[in-house]
Design a protein around this motif. Structure first.
Motif, PDB file in Angstrom:
ATOM      1  N   GLU A   1       9.817  14.441   4.421  1.00 56.51           N
ATOM      2  CA  GLU A   1       8.724  13.584   3.973  1.00 56.51           C
ATOM      3  C   GLU A   1       8.001  12.975   5.171  1.00 56.51           C
ATOM      4  O   GLU A   1       6.770  12.851   5.177  1.00 56.51           O
ATOM      5  CB  GLU A   1       9.262  12.497   3.048  1.00 56.51           C
TER       6      GLU A   1
ATOM      7  N   THR B   1      -0.551   7.027  -0.473  1.00 57.75           N
ATOM      8  CA  THR B   1       0.038   6.235  -1.567  1.00 57.75           C
ATOM      9  C   THR B   1       1.547   6.178  -1.440  1.00 57.75           C
ATOM     10  O   THR B   1       2.170   5.153  -1.743  1.00 57.75           O
ATOM     11  CB  THR B   1      -0.340   6.827  -2.939  1.00 57.75           C
ATOM     12  N   ASN B   2       2.168   7.242  -0.981  1.00 55.51           N
ATOM     13  CA  ASN B   2       3.618   7.225  -0.780  1.00 55.51           C
ATOM     14  C   ASN B   2       4.016   6.305   0.365  1.00 55.51           C
ATOM     15  O   ASN B   2       5.029   5.609   0.293  1.00 55.51           O
ATOM     16  CB  ASN B   2       4.134   8.646  -0.527  1.00 55.51           C
TER      17      ASN B   2
ATOM     18  N   HIS C   1       3.283  10.779  -9.256  1.00 59.14           N
ATOM     19  CA  HIS C   1       4.247  11.777  -9.725  1.00 59.14           C
ATOM     20  C   HIS C   1       5.461  11.116 -10.389  1.00 59.14           C
ATOM     21  O   HIS C   1       5.953  11.589 -11.420  1.00 59.14           O
ATOM     22  CB  HIS C   1       4.706  12.664  -8.568  1.00 59.14           C
ATOM     23  N   ASN C   2       5.951  10.027  -9.800  1.00 56.97           N
ATOM     24  CA  ASN C   2       7.131   9.356 -10.365  1.00 56.97           C
ATOM     25  C   ASN C   2       6.804   8.635 -11.668  1.00 56.97           C
ATOM     26  O   ASN C   2       7.604   8.636 -12.603  1.00 56.97           O
ATOM     27  CB  ASN C   2       7.707   8.364  -9.342  1.00 56.97           C
TER      28      ASN C   2
ATOM     29  N   PHE D   1       6.807  15.197  -1.364  1.00 57.75           N
ATOM     30  CA  PHE D   1       7.691  14.056  -1.596  1.00 57.75           C
ATOM     31  C   PHE D   1       8.637  14.310  -2.768  1.00 57.75           C
ATOM     32  O   PHE D   1       8.260  14.870  -3.790  1.00 57.75           O
ATOM     33  CB  PHE D   1       6.868  12.792  -1.853  1.00 57.75           C
TER      34      PHE D   1
ATOM     35  N   HIS E   1       3.495  19.636  -3.059  1.00 60.19           N
ATOM     36  CA  HIS E   1       3.813  18.204  -2.998  1.00 60.19           C
ATOM     37  C   HIS E   1       5.052  17.987  -2.135  1.00 60.19           C
ATOM     38  O   HIS E   1       6.120  18.517  -2.436  1.00 60.19           O
ATOM     39  CB  HIS E   1       4.064  17.670  -4.420  1.00 60.19           C
TER      40      HIS E   1
ATOM     41  N   LEU F   1      11.766   7.276   4.168  1.00 56.43           N
ATOM     42  CA  LEU F   1      11.435   8.652   3.823  1.00 56.43           C
ATOM     43  C   LEU F   1      12.449   9.616   4.439  1.00 56.43           C
ATOM     44  O   LEU F   1      13.045   9.338   5.481  1.00 56.43           O
ATOM     45  CB  LEU F   1      10.035   9.012   4.326  1.00 56.43           C
TER      46      LEU F   1
ATOM     47  N   TYR G   1      11.933  10.331  -7.617  1.00 49.32           N
ATOM     48  CA  TYR G   1      13.041   9.388  -7.714  1.00 49.32           C
ATOM     49  C   TYR G   1      14.161   9.992  -8.548  1.00 49.32           C
ATOM     50  O   TYR G   1      13.922  10.734  -9.510  1.00 49.32           O
ATOM     51  CB  TYR G   1      12.588   8.085  -8.376  1.00 49.32           C
TER      52      TYR G   1
ATOM     53  N   ALA H   1      -1.643  10.779  -7.003  1.00 51.07           N
ATOM     54  CA  ALA H   1      -0.771   9.623  -6.802  1.00 51.07           C
ATOM     55  C   ALA H   1      -0.202   9.201  -8.148  1.00 51.07           C
ATOM     56  O   ALA H   1      -0.949   8.780  -9.027  1.00 51.07           O
ATOM     57  CB  ALA H   1      -1.556   8.460  -6.174  1.00 51.07           C
TER      58      ALA H   1
ATOM     59  N   GLN I   1       3.767   2.694  -0.855  1.00 53.64           N
ATOM     60  CA  GLN I   1       4.807   2.317  -1.798  1.00 53.64           C
ATOM     61  C   GLN I   1       6.189   2.253  -1.173  1.00 53.64           C
ATOM     62  O   GLN I   1       7.049   1.512  -1.626  1.00 53.64           O
ATOM     63  CB  GLN I   1       4.822   3.307  -2.975  1.00 53.64           C
ATOM     64  N   ARG I   2       6.429   3.069  -0.155  1.00 46.95           N
ATOM     65  CA  ARG I   2       7.746   3.121   0.454  1.00 46.95           C
ATOM     66  C   ARG I   2       7.635   2.964   1.964  1.00 46.95           C
ATOM     67  O   ARG I   2       6.682   3.419   2.572  1.00 46.95           O
ATOM     68  CB  ARG I   2       8.437   4.452   0.138  1.00 46.95           C
TER      69      ARG I   2
END
Length: 314
Positions: free
Chosen positions: A130, A116-117, A82-83, A43, A41, A126, A46, A80, A120-121
């Motif tokens: 990332e 998905t990352n 992890h956080n 990323f 992974h 990044l 948070y 999608a 979202q961001r």
């Protein structure tokens, strides 16, 4: 399952989720501890205030958006969320809602993980590593365009961002560059740096290794990179572009002795050039670096100078 059948299923699942009428096999409650992180992974989770806010939100409202996972031999693997999983674990929640995907290839799974990352961001938010993961996946790891678009349509519906961002994207670095406002050359640098070992990727993030030098080092075999990093860490050496190029030229024959020779560690201290301090006028510094972390300034200056002298043919 045929492509058109899968596309209809993805669309129907997404509509059910948005309307709150998801069938039992569409969204399932899965134990938090049964879901493993996605392998490799890329990323970072948070931390700090952002994590605290998410934990408080989860405590008050629960997990509102289902995570996306796929079945494995031992349980499940996160694609999608992890956080959300991490926040739920901290909040003491034992089960979370999840969309379970079956029969995904690794390439298809990577699309879920990366896109998905990005949804979202902001890409600009990044870290360097990332961004490398995103661009390398876009350039090399994603599956066929049609399948990728089906997944992207699903993700945008689930996130409520609409599908206007979804369009055909060839693997050409020039086209990917247009999407992110980057030159094809910069895209190539990011993609190439995906060949770096994790220790050097971390150095890209903290600014102790420039992207230009990282590209050169990426041509070394992983075991050679590991040896180089060990020597650099022991000797507190910062790698310059020209030195990195000499290392690249020796790829395949790298030894600790050759690294010390190339880095100049076999010379007396009197022959090793010391760093030179250069002062920038305050107005220049604040014009270009007002919102840049101090640790990133040197790397930006080195890349700018490299580009300047390359254009002059130096």
């Amino acid at each position: 399952m045929k492509a058109n059948q899968l596309k209809r299923k993805v669309f129907n699942d997404a509509i059910d989720l948005l309307t709150g009428d998801a069938p039992e096999d569409g969204v399932q409650m899965v134990p938090v501890d049964k879901i493993e992180p996605f392998h490799e992974h890329p990323f970072k989770l948070y931390q700090g205030e952002r994590l605290d806010d998410m934990v408080e939100s989860v405590k008050e409202h629960g997990i509102l958006t289902p995570v996306i996972i796929r079945k494995t031999a031992s349980g499940y693997e996160m694609l999608a969320g992890h956080n959300r999983q991490n926040a739920a674990r901290i909040a003491g929640i034992k089960e979370i809602p999840a969309i379970v995907k079956d029969n995904l290839t690794d390439e298809e799974a990577w699309v879920y993980v990366v896109e998905t990352n990005v949804i979202q961001r902001s890409f600009n938010d990044l870290s360097v590593t990332e961004r490398i993961a995103v661009l390398a996946t876009r350039y090399d790891k994603v599956c066929g365009t049609k399948k990728r678009e089906e997944i992207m349509e699903e993700l945008h519906r689930l996130s409520g961002t609409g599908g206007h961002h979804v369009h055909q994207q060839a693997k050409s670095r020039e086209l990917i560059g247009k999407e992110y406002g980057m030159t094809g050359r910069n895209i190539a640098r990011y993609v190439r740096c995906n060949q770096l070992i994790p220790a050097f990727k971390e150095m890209l993030d903290d600014g102790s290794l420039t992207m230009v030098a990282g590209v050169e080092v990426s041509f070394l075999f992983p075991e050679e990179q590991t040896l180089l990093h060990r020597v650099m860490e022991k000797s507190c050496i910062k790698l310059k572009k020209d030195t990195a190029r000499r290392l690249r030229a020796a790829a395949g024959t790298i030894t600790e002795e050759s690294i010390q020779i190339i880095l100049g560690l076999d010379k007396p201290m009197s022959e090793i050039k010391k760093p030179v301090s250069v002062k920038l006028p305050a107005k220049v510094y604040h014009r270009y670096f007002a919102n840049v972390a101090t640790k990133d300034v040197q790397g930006i200056l080195e890349e700018a100078l490299d580009l300047y002298f390359e254009r002059r043919g130096a």
